[in-house]
Design a protein around this motif. Structure first.
Motif: not given
Length: 337
Positions: A192-199
Motif C-alpha cells: 500500500l505504501w508503494v502504491a501510494r508513492w506510485l500514485l
C-alpha cells in the motif's frame, strides 16, 4: 552497466507521515545496500546528529523507469541499527510474528482525492458541482474526472507486481479508490505504501496532486477512508470467530480510533456512511456501522469483516498491528485460534 534503485521511506512528519524517496545508482548484479539520509530535513533527527539509516525491506520493478530499475521500500533505523521511533513497521513485525499461526489476511480500500489549482478535480472555479449521487462508479465526462491518471496508476501497480485488486470512482468528484490485497499484514502494508508513492509520482506527470485528506471538502460530501477487510483462518472457517473479532474490536475501540488517522472525527460523524467516532457498532451489511459483516459472510457463516473506521491518511502498519493484536489475542483467549 548499471541500474537505478529508488529508495522510498516514510518520514517523521506529525500527525501524518509523508513519503520521501531518492535514487541510488548501482552496478548490475549489485545487492541493495544500506543507505542513509539527512533526518533533520524529514522530521526524524536534530541537525547536530542528523544521520538516519535506510534498510531495504521490499523491492519491486520500477514501472515508471522500466528496464532493470527497481523501487525499494525501506525501514528507517538509527545509526546503532535499532528501529527509529518513526518506524511503525518494526512494531507491526513483532505482532505479526507473534500471531503468525493465525494466518491473518488483509484487503485495504484506499480512497483518495485529486486536486488541481486548489480545488478537487471536477469542481468548477468558485463554486460546487451537482450534489453527490451519480459520481460513484460513474461513467461520462460530466461524472468522472481523472480516469486517465487512475488507469496509468493501475497499470503501474500491475507492472510493479503489487497485489492491487481493483479500482473505482468514488462518491465525490475527483475522488477514487484502489484496493490492495488480500495479503498478510506486512505485505499489504508494504504494498500500500508503494502504491501510494506510485500514485503521487504518476499524478505529477498530469500536473495534479493526490491527497489522502480524510475530509477534503467540508459539508455534504463524503470523506475519504481506508476500509480495512480482515480475516484469520478461524474466521474463514467459522462464524463464532467472526463475532469474537467484532466484540474484541469494540472493547478497544478508542485505542483503535487513536491509531486510525489524524482528524478522524471530521470524517466519522455518523453521516455519509460512517459511524460516529465516539461510538462503536457492528452489523450485517451495515455501512453505517463501525465494522460491517458482509451479508454473504452471515449466510455462509464464515469469511471476513470490514473495519470501516480507518482514515485514508492512516498508517497501514499501525492499522494492521492494532487489528491483528486485538482480534488474534481475543481469538486465542477464546480457544478459536
Amino acid at each position: 552497466m548499471s541500474y537505478k534503485a529508488e529508495y522510498i521511506w516514510i518520514d517523521g512528519t506529525q500527525p501524518t507521515a509523508r513519503l520521501r524517496s531518492k535514487t541510488k545508482i548501482l552496478a548490475d548484479g549489485a545487492e541493495l545496500p544500506l543507505w542513509g539520509f539527512d533526518g533533520s530535513s524529514t522530521n526524524q533527527a536534530p541537525g547536530k546528529s542528523s544521520d538516519c539509516v535506510l534498510k531495504p525491506v521490499f523491492t519491486c520493478p520500477d514501472p515508471i523507469r522500466g528496464g532493470n530499475d527497481v523501487l525499494v521500500l525501506c525501514e528507517v533505523l538509527d545509526t546503532d541499527m535499532t528501529p527509529h521511533p518513526s518506524n511503525t513497521r518494526a512494531r507491526l513485525r513483532e505482532v505479526a510474528e507473534r500471531f503468525a499461526d493465525q494466518d491473518s489476511w488483509f484487503g485495504i480500500e484506499q480512497e483518495y482525492t485529486f486536486f488541481k489549482d486548489g480545488r478537487p478535480l471536477g469542481f468548477p472555479v468558485g463554486g460546487f458541482p451537482a450534489p453527490q449521487g451519480f459520481y460513484y462508479c460513474g461513467v461520462g465526462a460530466d461524472e468522472v474526472f481523472g480516469r486517465d491518471i487512475v488507469e496509468a496508476h493501475l497499470e503501474a501497480c500491475l507492472e510493479a507486481g503489487l497485489a492491487i485488486s481493483g479500482i473505482n470512482a468514488e462518491v465525490m468528484p475527483g475522488q477514487w479508490e484502489f484496493q490492495v490485497g488480500p495479503a498478510g499484514p506486512l505485505e499489504v502494508s508494504d504494498q500500500l505504501w508503494v502504491a501510494r508513492w506510485l500514485l503521487y509520482r504518476i499524478a505529477e506527470e498530469f500536473d495534479v496532486s493526490a491527497t489522502l485528506d480524510p475530509k477534503p471538502v467540508k459539508g455534504d460530501w463524503n470523506g475519504a477512508g481506508a476500509h480495512t477487510n480482515f480475516s484469520t483462518k478461524a474466521m474463514r472457517a467459522g462464524y463464532d470467530a467472526i463475532i469474537t473479532a467484532c466484540e474484541a474490536l469494540g472493547e478497544k475501540s478508542q485505542e483503535h480510533i487513536a491509531g486510525y488517522g489524524a482528524e478522524i472525527e471530521h470524517r466519522l460523524t455518523g453521516m455519509h456512511e460512517t459511524a460516529p467516532w465516539s461510538e462503536y457498532s457492528y452489523g450485517v451489511s451495515n455501512r453505517g456501522a463501525s465494522v460491517r459483516i458482509p451479508w454473504q459472510v452471515e449466510v455462509e457463516k464464515q469469511g471476513y469483516i470490514e473495519d470501516r473506521r480507518p482514515n485514508a491518511n492512516c498508517d497501514p502498519y499501525v492499522v494492521t498491528r492494532l487489528i491483528v493484536g486485538t482480534c488474534c489475542e481475543a481469538l486465542e483467549k477464546a480457544g478459536l485460534a
